[in-house]
Write an enzyme that holds these catalytic residues in place. Structure first.
Site, PDB file in Angstrom:
ATOM      1  N   TYR A 190     -32.285  22.919  37.096  1.00 50.93           N
ATOM      2  CA  TYR A 190     -31.341  22.626  36.022  1.00 50.93           C
ATOM      3  C   TYR A 190     -30.841  23.957  35.469  1.00 50.93           C
ATOM      4  O   TYR A 190     -31.633  24.794  35.042  1.00 50.93           O
ATOM      5  CB  TYR A 190     -31.993  21.805  34.912  1.00 50.93           C
ATOM      6  CG  TYR A 190     -31.013  21.504  33.804  1.00 50.93           C
ATOM      7  CD1 TYR A 190     -30.121  20.444  33.915  1.00 50.93           C
ATOM      8  CD2 TYR A 190     -30.947  22.319  32.685  1.00 50.93           C
ATOM      9  CE1 TYR A 190     -29.192  20.176  32.928  1.00 50.93           C
ATOM     10  CE2 TYR A 190     -30.021  22.069  31.691  1.00 50.93           C
ATOM     11  CZ  TYR A 190     -29.145  20.999  31.820  1.00 50.93           C
ATOM     12  OH  TYR A 190     -28.216  20.763  30.844  1.00 50.93           O
ATOM     13  N   GLU A 230     -23.618   6.494  27.902  1.00 47.00           N
ATOM     14  CA  GLU A 230     -24.245   7.225  29.002  1.00 47.00           C
ATOM     15  C   GLU A 230     -25.570   6.569  29.380  1.00 47.00           C
ATOM     16  O   GLU A 230     -26.455   6.396  28.535  1.00 47.00           O
ATOM     17  CB  GLU A 230     -24.467   8.681  28.574  1.00 47.00           C
ATOM     18  CG  GLU A 230     -24.786   9.645  29.682  1.00 47.00           C
ATOM     19  CD  GLU A 230     -24.696  11.081  29.200  1.00 47.00           C
ATOM     20  OE1 GLU A 230     -25.718  11.789  29.306  1.00 47.00           O
ATOM     21  OE2 GLU A 230     -23.618  11.497  28.709  1.00 47.00           O
ATOM     22  N   ARG A 253     -37.058  22.608  13.172  1.00 47.01           N
ATOM     23  CA  ARG A 253     -36.688  23.699  12.277  1.00 47.01           C
ATOM     24  C   ARG A 253     -37.073  23.345  10.846  1.00 47.01           C
ATOM     25  O   ARG A 253     -36.856  22.226  10.408  1.00 47.01           O
ATOM     26  CB  ARG A 253     -35.180  23.958  12.365  1.00 47.01           C
ATOM     27  CG  ARG A 253     -34.744  24.395  13.747  1.00 47.01           C
ATOM     28  CD  ARG A 253     -33.239  24.518  13.826  1.00 47.01           C
ATOM     29  NE  ARG A 253     -32.826  24.831  15.197  1.00 47.01           N
ATOM     30  CZ  ARG A 253     -31.600  24.714  15.642  1.00 47.01           C
ATOM     31  NH1 ARG A 253     -30.636  24.280  14.830  1.00 47.01           N
ATOM     32  NH2 ARG A 253     -31.302  25.008  16.886  1.00 47.01           N
ATOM     33  N   ARG A 308     -27.029   7.846  24.980  1.00 44.92           N
ATOM     34  CA  ARG A 308     -26.173   8.408  23.946  1.00 44.92           C
ATOM     35  C   ARG A 308     -24.737   7.922  24.125  1.00 44.92           C
ATOM     36  O   ARG A 308     -24.375   7.390  25.173  1.00 44.92           O
ATOM     37  CB  ARG A 308     -26.207   9.936  23.967  1.00 44.92           C
ATOM     38  CG  ARG A 308     -25.706  10.577  25.261  1.00 44.92           C
ATOM     39  CD  ARG A 308     -25.839  12.088  25.206  1.00 44.92           C
ATOM     40  NE  ARG A 308     -25.323  12.731  26.411  1.00 44.92           N
ATOM     41  CZ  ARG A 308     -25.241  14.047  26.582  1.00 44.92           C
ATOM     42  NH1 ARG A 308     -25.645  14.866  25.627  1.00 44.92           N
ATOM     43  NH2 ARG A 308     -24.759  14.554  27.701  1.00 44.92           N
ATOM     44  N   ARG A 335     -40.041  24.085  24.502  1.00 38.64           N
ATOM     45  CA  ARG A 335     -40.108  24.426  23.083  1.00 38.64           C
ATOM     46  C   ARG A 335     -39.596  23.220  22.305  1.00 38.64           C
ATOM     47  O   ARG A 335     -38.502  22.731  22.553  1.00 38.64           O
ATOM     48  CB  ARG A 335     -39.289  25.678  22.774  1.00 38.64           C
ATOM     49  CG  ARG A 335     -37.805  25.525  23.022  1.00 38.64           C
ATOM     50  CD  ARG A 335     -37.063  26.807  22.640  1.00 38.64           C
ATOM     51  NE  ARG A 335     -35.627  26.606  22.609  1.00 38.64           N
ATOM     52  CZ  ARG A 335     -34.843  26.669  23.665  1.00 38.64           C
ATOM     53  NH1 ARG A 335     -35.361  26.945  24.836  1.00 38.64           N
ATOM     54  NH2 ARG A 335     -33.535  26.481  23.560  1.00 38.64           N
ATOM     55  N   ARG A 346     -32.108  12.516  38.888  1.00 33.62           N
ATOM     56  CA  ARG A 346     -31.572  11.481  38.019  1.00 33.62           C
ATOM     57  C   ARG A 346     -30.058  11.606  38.051  1.00 33.62           C
ATOM     58  O   ARG A 346     -29.511  12.711  38.137  1.00 33.62           O
ATOM     59  CB  ARG A 346     -32.073  11.648  36.582  1.00 33.62           C
ATOM     60  CG  ARG A 346     -33.570  11.536  36.425  1.00 33.62           C
ATOM     61  CD  ARG A 346     -34.094  10.154  36.700  1.00 33.62           C
ATOM     62  NE  ARG A 346     -33.764   9.229  35.596  1.00 33.62           N
ATOM     63  CZ  ARG A 346     -34.044   7.934  35.626  1.00 33.62           C
ATOM     64  NH1 ARG A 346     -34.623   7.400  36.700  1.00 33.62           N
ATOM     65  NH2 ARG A 346     -33.733   7.153  34.593  1.00 33.62           N
ATOM     66  N   ASP A 379     -27.900  25.868  32.892  1.00 35.32           N
ATOM     67  CA  ASP A 379     -26.777  25.864  31.974  1.00 35.32           C
ATOM     68  C   ASP A 379     -25.632  26.662  32.586  1.00 35.32           C
ATOM     69  O   ASP A 379     -25.827  27.487  33.492  1.00 35.32           O
ATOM     70  CB  ASP A 379     -27.184  26.482  30.627  1.00 35.32           C
ATOM     71  CG  ASP A 379     -28.046  25.539  29.799  1.00 35.32           C
ATOM     72  OD1 ASP A 379     -27.860  24.314  29.920  1.00 35.32           O
ATOM     73  OD2 ASP A 379     -28.904  26.035  29.028  1.00 35.32           O
TER      74      ASP A 379
END
Length: 376
Positions: free
Chosen positions: A342, A294, A171, A273, A167, A243, A344
């Site tokens: 992956y 990073e 916004r 970042r 997605r 990675r 969360d």
């Protein structure tokens, strides 16, 4: 429990409370896995040693669970990105669109504008690049997604599947909260303390600095393995692709960037970042700062695996390992590494709770649990 991260801790605690004797081992000398936090001795800043972990969930039971062991303080992740020498808000929102195109569009006008610049000739996006071009057009794609993605994944976005960009975070209002979830926060004293409390049970024995071998399995009724799936089999079929991340740690006397996370979308900047860790604990006050640059690269032997690649070759090899794992009699593979997905933190905890429940049900029914509670 092989691994003292969230999976091993959550499953171990629930089974210990059900009366089982648990051994939790980890080859590292600390608990909490990659969400391990510690105080920097020079600044007092609470540092996310393996990169930032921000807790967010819509799962009320999981939110209640983590708050049993640690007080979660309010935290909203408001990411910025530097592109072309300018700073923008992420995810792309109405402010980003107006700033980038030097306009003052209202929500409906912005929606129509983005539709007009998007590549409407792409009907079914097959690649990451096609997915981005279809939804935001080339200018926003190249400013915010292309360079970052090349650095993060080490290949062209034309080689990545569209599913990676499931997605597109765009916004048409001024909401710059990076996440959509109801519950968002940070543990007041860090994730390490939380995991230590989860593991603090009289029936749990903790063995840190201990590398598990398959030969040890005979001493246990069941093994929950949250290490790398291919590593359990000594990589006999080959190595699954990941990675990994390198962190360049540096100090600053004051406030370095004014926010917790600053992405760098330009390909010429080698890092993806910079994270400034005192901003992850905004309820604390620190004069000095600890920051991480990073860098993402291919994971090699001896590196810490972070992101499963899951491209076609890896999926084929994964299937072979899944078939090999299905032959194991009393081992269940769990977590991000054990299932090569992956995850969360909230999903990891949810799956841990559900896996422990499934194991207790399987014992009551005198049926084997199986190698995977969630098939990878």
């Amino acid at each position: 429990m092989v691994g003292a991260g969230l999976s091993g801790a959550v499953i171990g605690r629930k089974l210990a409370e059900a009366g089982h004797s648990i051994v939790v081992c980890d080859e590292r000398n600390h608990v909490a896995g990659n969400c391990y936090t510690e105080r920097d001795k020079d600044t007092g800043v609470l540092v996310h040693v393996y990169g930032p972990h921000i807790f967010h969930t819509d799962d009320e039971e999981v939110w209640s669970y983590v708050n049993r062991y640690e007080t979660f303080m309010p935290f909203v992740n408001r990411v910025k990105t530097t592109s072309g020498g300018r700073v923008f808000l992420l995810p792309v929102n109405l402010h980003t669109i107006n700033q980038f195109f030097d306009k003052t569009l209202r929500p409906d006008e912005a929606r129509d504008f983005i539709t007009s610049i998007a590549d409407n000739s792409i009907e079914e996006p097959k690649t990451f690049e096609e997915q981005a071009l279809k939804f935001v057009g080339r200018d926003l794609y190249e400013a915010f997604f292309k360079g970052y993605t090349v650095k993060q994944w080490g290949c062209s976005p034309t080689e990545l599947p569209a599913s990676i960009l499931k997605r597109l975070p765009v916004r048409f209002n001024y909401d710059d909260n990076y996440f959509f979830h109801r519950f968002q926060g940070m543990p007041e004293n860090g994730y390490t303390g939380m995991v230590e409390k989860i593991l603090d049970h009289e029936r749990i024995e903790l063995r840190l600095g201990h590398r598990f071998t398959r030969a040890e399995s005979e001493a246990f009724d069941h093994i929950f393995y949250s290490g790398p799936l291919d590593g359990y089999f000594d990589f006999e079929l080959g190595r699954l692709g990941y990675r990994t991340l390198d962190f360049e740690r540096f100090y600053y006397d004051g406030d370095y960037q004014g926010c917790a996370v600053m992405n760098y979308g330009d390909l010429e900047v080698p890092y993806t970042r910079i994270t400034e860790h005192k901003h992850f604990s905004p309820w604390e006050k620190h004069e000095k700062s600890v920051c991480y640059r990073e860098f993402s690269r291919a994971c090699e032997e001896g590196d810490i695996p972070y992101y499963p690649i899951r491209m076609a070759d890896e999926k084929a090899l994964l299937q072979r390992y899944v078939e090999r794992a299905s032959q194991e009699q009393k081992v269940t593979f769990v977590g991000r590494l054990g299932t090569y997905r992956y995850l969360d933190m909230d999903v990891t905890i949810r799956e841990g709770l559900d896996t422990a429940d499934a194991y207790l049900r399987s014992l009551a029914a005198q049926q084997p649990l199986g190698s995977f509670f969630v098939n990878p």
